[in-house]
Design a protein around this motif. Sequence first.
Motif, PDB file in Angstrom:
ATOM      1  N   GLY A  33      38.904  30.766  36.036  1.00 43.06           N
ATOM      2  CA  GLY A  33      38.156  31.947  36.435  1.00 43.06           C
ATOM      3  C   GLY A  33      39.000  33.204  36.399  1.00 43.06           C
ATOM      4  O   GLY A  33      40.232  33.161  36.244  1.00 43.06           O
ATOM      5  N   ARG A  34      38.323  34.356  36.557  1.00 38.88           N
ATOM      6  CA  ARG A  34      39.008  35.650  36.528  1.00 38.88           C
ATOM      7  C   ARG A  34      38.516  36.517  37.682  1.00 38.88           C
ATOM      8  O   ARG A  34      37.309  36.773  37.791  1.00 38.88           O
ATOM      9  N   GLY A  75      43.883  27.690  38.934  1.00 38.48           N
ATOM     10  CA  GLY A  75      44.175  27.922  37.518  1.00 38.48           C
ATOM     11  C   GLY A  75      43.499  29.193  37.027  1.00 38.48           C
ATOM     12  O   GLY A  75      43.026  29.271  35.903  1.00 38.48           O
ATOM     13  N   CYS A  76      43.447  30.202  37.889  1.00 36.53           N
ATOM     14  CA  CYS A  76      42.679  31.408  37.584  1.00 36.53           C
ATOM     15  C   CYS A  76      43.590  32.610  37.412  1.00 36.53           C
ATOM     16  O   CYS A  76      44.784  32.566  37.712  1.00 36.53           O
ATOM     17  N   SER A  77      43.014  33.682  36.932  1.00 32.15           N
ATOM     18  CA  SER A  77      43.736  34.926  36.709  1.00 32.15           C
ATOM     19  C   SER A  77      43.259  35.988  37.689  1.00 32.15           C
ATOM     20  O   SER A  77      42.062  36.086  37.973  1.00 32.15           O
ATOM     21  N   ILE A  78      44.201  36.791  38.185  1.00 32.25           N
ATOM     22  CA  ILE A  78      43.882  37.966  38.994  1.00 32.25           C
ATOM     23  C   ILE A  78      44.194  39.181  38.124  1.00 32.25           C
ATOM     24  O   ILE A  78      45.355  39.424  37.777  1.00 32.25           O
ATOM     25  N   ASN A 107      49.011  31.080  46.250  1.00 37.06           N
ATOM     26  CA  ASN A 107      48.744  29.689  45.890  1.00 37.06           C
ATOM     27  C   ASN A 107      47.316  29.480  45.407  1.00 37.06           C
ATOM     28  O   ASN A 107      47.029  28.504  44.692  1.00 37.06           O
ATOM     29  N   LEU A 108      46.401  30.396  45.777  1.00 29.13           N
ATOM     30  CA  LEU A 108      45.017  30.247  45.312  1.00 29.13           C
ATOM     31  C   LEU A 108      44.933  30.369  43.791  1.00 29.13           C
ATOM     32  O   LEU A 108      44.177  29.646  43.136  1.00 29.13           O
ATOM     33  N   ALA A 109      45.685  31.304  43.225  1.00 28.72           N
ATOM     34  CA  ALA A 109      45.690  31.441  41.767  1.00 28.72           C
ATOM     35  C   ALA A 109      46.238  30.183  41.110  1.00 28.72           C
ATOM     36  O   ALA A 109      45.741  29.739  40.068  1.00 28.72           O
ATOM     37  N   LEU A 111      37.426  34.452  46.163  1.00 25.12           N
ATOM     38  CA  LEU A 111      38.436  33.771  45.353  1.00 25.12           C
ATOM     39  C   LEU A 111      38.519  32.290  45.668  1.00 25.12           C
ATOM     40  O   LEU A 111      38.794  31.466  44.784  1.00 25.12           O
ATOM     41  N   ARG A 112      38.274  31.915  46.913  1.00 22.47           N
ATOM     42  CA  ARG A 112      38.316  30.501  47.287  1.00 22.47           C
ATOM     43  C   ARG A 112      37.180  29.699  46.644  1.00 22.47           C
ATOM     44  O   ARG A 112      37.185  28.465  46.701  1.00 22.47           O
ATOM     45  N   ASN A 113      36.242  30.386  46.053  1.00 21.29           N
ATOM     46  CA  ASN A 113      35.142  29.712  45.354  1.00 21.29           C
ATOM     47  C   ASN A 113      35.190  30.007  43.856  1.00 21.29           C
ATOM     48  O   ASN A 113      34.161  30.031  43.181  1.00 21.29           O
ATOM     49  N   MET A 114      36.372  30.207  43.318  1.00 23.15           N
ATOM     50  CA  MET A 114      36.561  30.472  41.906  1.00 23.15           C
ATOM     51  C   MET A 114      36.582  29.166  41.115  1.00 23.15           C
ATOM     52  O   MET A 114      37.151  28.164  41.559  1.00 23.15           O
TER      53      MET A 114
END
Length: 326
Positions: free
Chosen positions: A231-232, A255-258, A249-251, A224-227
């Motif tokens: 990204g999704r 600006g990504c979706s989990i 905070n990573l999301a 995830l740190r390399n999204m």
Amino acid sequence: MRAILCKELGPANTLVIEDIASPAPGKGEVKVRVKAAGLNFPDTLIIEGKYQIKPELPFSPGGEMAGEVLEVGEGVKNFKPGQRIMGLTGYGAFAEEILVPDNRLIPVPDGMDDHTAAAFSMVYGTSYHALKQRANIQPGETLLVLGASGGVGLAAVEIGKAMGAKVIACASSDEKLEVAREAGADDLINYADEDLKEALKKRYPKGVDVIYDPVGDKFTEAALRNMAWNGRLLVVGFAAGDIPKIPANLALLKGCSIVGVFWGAFTQQEPKVNMQNIMELFQLFGQGKLKPRISQVFKFEEYEQALAALTSRTAKGKVVLDVAGQ
């Protein structure tokens, strides 16, 4: 008929084979002679009471199978005795006969043998739903597949390639990665030898667009740190054992979706969409774009070794239980 029974929750060595009465189909049910059962990671969880589905004891595990229709119950019009079928059972497929609701069965397409049919639905259905409906992956995007040599991982590699993505396969050995390469992966990362976060940062400084994660544990956050932006992250499962606690905070920063992927629920909530997915997968299979890899076939009596191939994470592709002794 013989059945592998879970009479008390526990590991595979607590299962037993017993003779039980042959079931009679009720309204809307189909009685099936099971030829082969495909094994999936949830099978190892359900017998220990660690899965979302918790059947009453005793029960037979086994969430998918292929076989032949023996008898149909009242109101069943789409199937007839002697017809080859494949289907999802949730549990119960580790038995010589099973009752299945008719809406959980599909005719086996031409050119697909029983072992392949038993190993097809869950891994390809999960991965296709994940990449199509949940990620909306687009041609030219980068797809990172964790656990790329397992059943769903290999399916994601093949489907990602068919959808036009660049596929990065990650696994814990060079031998496993070779299997992913044969399935079409463009790039390979051995996360036993390399730090996953650093390897991705070096090779893909702009990040990856979609992460397919059936593994969990420490690998989720590292990926995830390399999204990439927008990204999704597809949360498919936790084969490594531990459910990761992801910093929220990573999301925000990416600006990504989990996005959760629960294919079993999807098949019940959106059956028409799921059936369309299956038909599209059959087309890809017929075109030779999907080539299911069955790494091991075990005899009915070898169920413990078959389940151990999943829990030890040594399987490269799908594991099948040969119920009918073909």
